[in-house]
Motif scaffolding. Structure first.
Motif, PDB file in Angstrom:
ATOM      1  N   PHE A 155      -1.394 -18.898 -28.422  1.00 44.05           N
ATOM      2  CA  PHE A 155      -0.636 -18.891 -29.606  1.00 44.05           C
ATOM      3  C   PHE A 155      -1.862 -19.382 -30.543  1.00 44.05           C
ATOM      4  CE2 PHE A 155       3.097 -19.252 -27.223  1.00 44.05           C
ATOM      5  CZ  PHE A 155       4.026 -18.498 -28.150  1.00 44.05           C
ATOM      6  N   MET A 156      -3.184 -19.752 -30.110  1.00 45.27           N
ATOM      7  CA  MET A 156      -3.880 -19.642 -31.178  1.00 45.27           C
ATOM      8  C   MET A 156      -4.184 -18.367 -31.856  1.00 45.27           C
ATOM      9  SD  MET A 156      -8.331 -19.752 -30.235  1.00 45.27           S
ATOM     10  CE  MET A 156      -9.555 -19.630 -31.523  1.00 45.27           C
ATOM     11  N   MET A 157      -4.036 -17.271 -31.098  1.00 51.21           N
ATOM     12  CA  MET A 157      -4.356 -15.647 -31.688  1.00 51.21           C
ATOM     13  C   MET A 157      -2.953 -15.254 -32.464  1.00 51.21           C
ATOM     14  SD  MET A 157      -7.312 -15.584 -30.791  1.00 51.21           S
ATOM     15  CE  MET A 157      -7.740 -13.800 -30.976  1.00 51.21           C
ATOM     16  N   LEU A 158      -2.040 -16.200 -32.451  1.00 48.74           N
ATOM     17  CA  LEU A 158      -0.701 -15.539 -32.994  1.00 48.74           C
ATOM     18  C   LEU A 158      -0.821 -15.043 -34.463  1.00 48.74           C
ATOM     19  CD1 LEU A 158       2.252 -15.183 -32.424  1.00 48.74           C
ATOM     20  CD2 LEU A 158       2.622 -17.768 -33.019  1.00 48.74           C
ATOM     21  N   PRO A 159      -1.663 -16.124 -35.340  1.00 42.05           N
ATOM     22  CA  PRO A 159      -1.733 -15.388 -36.715  1.00 42.05           C
ATOM     23  C   PRO A 159      -2.344 -14.268 -36.668  1.00 42.05           C
ATOM     24  CG  PRO A 159      -2.149 -17.530 -36.660  1.00 42.05           C
ATOM     25  CD  PRO A 159      -2.266 -17.309 -35.213  1.00 42.05           C
ATOM     26  N   TRP A 160      -3.649 -13.935 -35.849  1.00 42.80           N
ATOM     27  CA  TRP A 160      -4.048 -12.658 -35.705  1.00 42.80           C
ATOM     28  C   TRP A 160      -3.159 -11.592 -35.288  1.00 42.80           C
ATOM     29  CZ3 TRP A 160      -7.747  -9.840 -37.608  1.00 42.80           C
ATOM     30  CH2 TRP A 160      -8.969 -10.290 -38.128  1.00 42.80           C
ATOM     31  N   ALA A 161      -2.281 -11.884 -34.549  1.00 43.78           N
ATOM     32  CA  ALA A 161      -1.432 -10.810 -33.724  1.00 43.78           C
ATOM     33  C   ALA A 161      -0.480 -10.320 -34.869  1.00 43.78           C
ATOM     34  CB  ALA A 161      -0.253 -11.354 -32.599  1.00 43.78           C
ATOM     35  N   PHE A 162      -0.047 -11.397 -35.840  1.00 45.75           N
ATOM     36  CA  PHE A 162       0.978 -10.966 -36.895  1.00 45.75           C
ATOM     37  C   PHE A 162       0.187  -9.744 -37.933  1.00 45.75           C
ATOM     38  CE2 PHE A 162       3.739 -14.761 -35.944  1.00 45.75           C
ATOM     39  CZ  PHE A 162       4.716 -13.911 -35.568  1.00 45.75           C
ATOM     40  N   VAL A 163      -1.181 -10.267 -38.287  1.00 41.65           N
ATOM     41  CA  VAL A 163      -1.879  -9.292 -39.132  1.00 41.65           C
ATOM     42  C   VAL A 163      -2.227  -8.057 -38.503  1.00 41.65           C
ATOM     43  CG1 VAL A 163      -4.092  -9.085 -39.998  1.00 41.65           C
ATOM     44  CG2 VAL A 163      -3.305 -11.230 -40.247  1.00 41.65           C
ATOM     45  N   LEU A 164      -2.414  -7.964 -37.235  1.00 40.97           N
ATOM     46  CA  LEU A 164      -2.605  -6.719 -36.461  1.00 40.97           C
ATOM     47  C   LEU A 164      -1.272  -5.759 -36.327  1.00 40.97           C
ATOM     48  CD1 LEU A 164      -5.041  -8.238 -34.011  1.00 40.97           C
ATOM     49  CD2 LEU A 164      -5.729  -6.390 -35.457  1.00 40.97           C
ATOM     50  N   ALA A 165      -0.141  -6.603 -36.129  1.00 42.11           N
ATOM     51  CA  ALA A 165       1.048  -6.065 -35.887  1.00 42.11           C
ATOM     52  C   ALA A 165       1.378  -5.251 -37.242  1.00 42.11           C
ATOM     53  CB  ALA A 165       2.268  -6.946 -35.394  1.00 42.11           C
ATOM     54  N   LYS A 166       1.093  -5.942 -38.317  1.00 41.53           N
ATOM     55  CA  LYS A 166       1.511  -5.534 -39.596  1.00 41.53           C
ATOM     56  C   LYS A 166       0.766  -4.232 -39.995  1.00 41.53           C
ATOM     57  CE  LYS A 166       1.876  -6.663 -44.498  1.00 41.53           C
ATOM     58  NZ  LYS A 166       1.716  -7.757 -45.631  1.00 41.53           N
ATOM     59  N   ALA A 167      -0.317  -4.091 -39.407  1.00 45.42           N
ATOM     60  CA  ALA A 167      -1.175  -3.058 -39.631  1.00 45.42           C
ATOM     61  C   ALA A 167      -1.039  -1.937 -38.676  1.00 45.42           C
ATOM     62  CB  ALA A 167      -2.736  -3.152 -39.336  1.00 45.42           C
ATOM     63  N   GLY A 168       0.271  -2.095 -37.735  1.00 46.39           N
ATOM     64  CA  GLY A 168       0.512  -0.814 -37.139  1.00 46.39           C
ATOM     65  C   GLY A 168      -0.113  -0.966 -35.370  1.00 46.39           C
ATOM     66  N   TYR A 169      -0.370  -2.142 -34.814  1.00 44.23           N
ATOM     67  CA  TYR A 169      -1.072  -2.266 -33.626  1.00 44.23           C
ATOM     68  C   TYR A 169      -0.159  -3.051 -32.865  1.00 44.23           C
ATOM     69  CZ  TYR A 169      -5.429  -0.620 -35.740  1.00 44.23           C
ATOM     70  OH  TYR A 169      -6.445   0.000 -36.578  1.00 44.23           O
ATOM     71  N   GLN A 170       0.049  -2.879 -31.661  1.00 40.97           N
ATOM     72  CA  GLN A 170       0.528  -3.498 -30.447  1.00 40.97           C
ATOM     73  C   GLN A 170      -0.398  -4.453 -30.007  1.00 40.97           C
ATOM     74  OE1 GLN A 170       3.956  -2.494 -27.484  1.00 40.97           O
ATOM     75  NE2 GLN A 170       1.778  -2.167 -26.253  1.00 40.97           N
ATOM     76  N   CYS A 171       0.188  -5.789 -29.817  1.00 36.91           N
ATOM     77  CA  CYS A 171      -0.905  -6.908 -29.543  1.00 36.91           C
ATOM     78  C   CYS A 171      -0.371  -7.550 -28.008  1.00 36.91           C
ATOM     79  CB  CYS A 171      -0.810  -7.902 -30.361  1.00 36.91           C
ATOM     80  SG  CYS A 171      -1.607  -7.477 -32.026  1.00 36.91           S
ATOM     81  N   VAL A 172      -1.438  -7.896 -27.280  1.00 35.29           N
ATOM     82  CA  VAL A 172      -0.958  -8.502 -25.973  1.00 35.29           C
ATOM     83  C   VAL A 172      -1.778 -10.050 -26.164  1.00 35.29           C
ATOM     84  CG1 VAL A 172      -1.177  -8.440 -23.422  1.00 35.29           C
ATOM     85  CG2 VAL A 172      -0.914  -6.347 -24.645  1.00 35.29           C
ATOM     86  N   LEU A 173      -1.001 -10.812 -26.297  1.00 36.64           N
ATOM     87  CA  LEU A 173      -1.571 -12.509 -26.151  1.00 36.64           C
ATOM     88  C   LEU A 173      -1.657 -12.803 -25.016  1.00 36.64           C
ATOM     89  CD1 LEU A 173       0.722 -11.987 -28.930  1.00 36.64           C
ATOM     90  CD2 LEU A 173      -0.666 -14.139 -29.449  1.00 36.64           C
ATOM     91  N   VAL A 174      -2.710 -13.353 -24.674  1.00 37.17           N
ATOM     92  CA  VAL A 174      -3.221 -13.831 -23.096  1.00 37.17           C
ATOM     93  C   VAL A 174      -3.520 -15.307 -22.895  1.00 37.17           C
ATOM     94  CG1 VAL A 174      -4.628 -13.308 -21.005  1.00 37.17           C
ATOM     95  CG2 VAL A 174      -3.810 -11.575 -22.720  1.00 37.17           C
TER      96      VAL A 174
END
Length: 344
Positions: free
Chosen positions: A129-148
């Motif tokens: 969840f440290m990477m959750l803000p980045w995941a939302f930014v990348l998802a908005k740009a059209g990428y799928q994210c896998v948080l680990v």
């Protein structure tokens, strides 16, 4: 969301008690014992568990436990599809403290396929969840994210950490699992912070399916950063502990985790990569000084380097809005997928 100092507090407690029997052993355990055995993972802390449950229910398309090893462990992952959560995010950073305001809405998923898949690897003693803000930014740009959650972090299992020696192989196995489960769409990218960035570089060197790496403040050598970190966080400790004692603790940590921390370095991996790598460092980073930064950058064939002059090792991860657009632009150029998000 980002608390790298906690482990150094534990190290400090050991370092200021050198006269007690077992101090070296205590130090060694702090170096390699699984962080989630020393403190409660954020997802399980009552005061923030409800927020994590909400995010899990409304924003992830899948969560899973992925078997890796040896030594055997299971990595906790969460998959976020492309979409816009209308995230609110801002920071307030002063000389003495930093605060973050982070509020995502419900992810409105895009109907088109992802531009690519980005695996997000967090910093030391931080879960996915440290990477959750980045995941939302990348998802908005059209990428799928896998948080680990790396082994021993967050909800993942594993008794010991090895500062990348085992974890890089774990991520390689995770990549194979993601492909076998048909979770990867488009080019595969690894993105990590600090410890996670060093693991990303090493995992990319093991797997040709990785097409690019975004490495935010990776360290060169684990032993150096362990030595340096405690003394930066607690400068008076140099009066209580010798370098020899620290070296003894490193050797004992090697025995506990069945590893060699002196080999936990990202440099050979960086020099072997033939894919694009973007490095991002803070200009005031004392954990990874400019000489170490330049060593990694110079060793990498295809690289871009972005410096954030006023940031240090602690503040750079939470100040990502200052450099998120250059990262998105770099990903678009590198992966040749354009810069505009897909239609909803």
């Amino acid at each position: 969301m980002f608390s790298p100092s906690a482990r150094f507090v534990c190290l400090a407690l050991a370092l200021v008690l050198p006269c007690l029997d077992g101090c070296t052993s205590f130090l060694a355990r702090q170096m390699v014992e699984a962080p989630n055995k020393l403190q409660t993972p954020p997802e399980q802390q009552p005061e923030i568990a409800a927020f994590f449950d909400q995010v899990r229910d409304q924003d992830f398309s899948r969560t899973d436990m992925v078997p890796v090893g040896p030594p055997p462990a299971q990595l906790s992952i969460a998959v976020m599809p492309p979409g816009d959560a209308n995230m609110e995010y801002h920071t307030d950073i002063t000389k003495h403290q930093a605060s973050v305001h982070f509020k995502p809405g419900k992810l409105q998923r895009y109907s088109s396929r992802p531009k690519g898949t980005i695996v997000l690897l967090p910093a030391f003693q931080n879960g996915k969840f440290m990477m959750l803000p980045w995941a939302f930014v990348l998802a908005k740009a059209g990428y799928q994210c896998v948080l680990v959650d790396l082994r021993g972090e967050g909800l993942s299992t594993g008794n010991w950490i090895t500062w990348g020696n085992v974890e890089s192989r774990d991520v390689q196995q995770l990549i194979h699992w993601l492909y076998a489960q048909n979770i990867v769409y488009g080019p595969l990218v690894l993105m990590g912070v600090s410890y996670g960035a060093s693991v990303a570089l090493r995992a990319a060197a093991l797997d040709s399916q990785v097409k690019a790496v975004v490495a935010i403040e990776p360290f060169v050598n684990a032993v150096d950063v362990i030595h340096r970190g405690g003394r930066i966080m607690f400068p008076t400790l140099s009066h209580f502990v010798s370098a020899a004692r620290m070296n003894e603790a490193v050797k004992e940590a090697d025995q506990l985790a069945d590893t060699r921390l002196e080999t936990a370095t990202a440099l050979p991996a960086a020099s072997s990569l033939n894919i694009p790598v973007m490095y991002i460092y803070g200009g005031k980073d004392q954990f990874v000084p400019a000489t170490d930064q330049q060593e990694l950058i110079s060793a990498t064939r295809h690289t871009e380097h972005l410096g954030i002059p006023a940031a240090n090792h602690m503040t750079l991860p939470i100040e990502f809005p200052k450099y998120q657009q250059p990262v998105l632009d770099w990903l678009a150029r590198t992966l040749n997928n354009g810069s505009a998000p897909p239609p909803r």
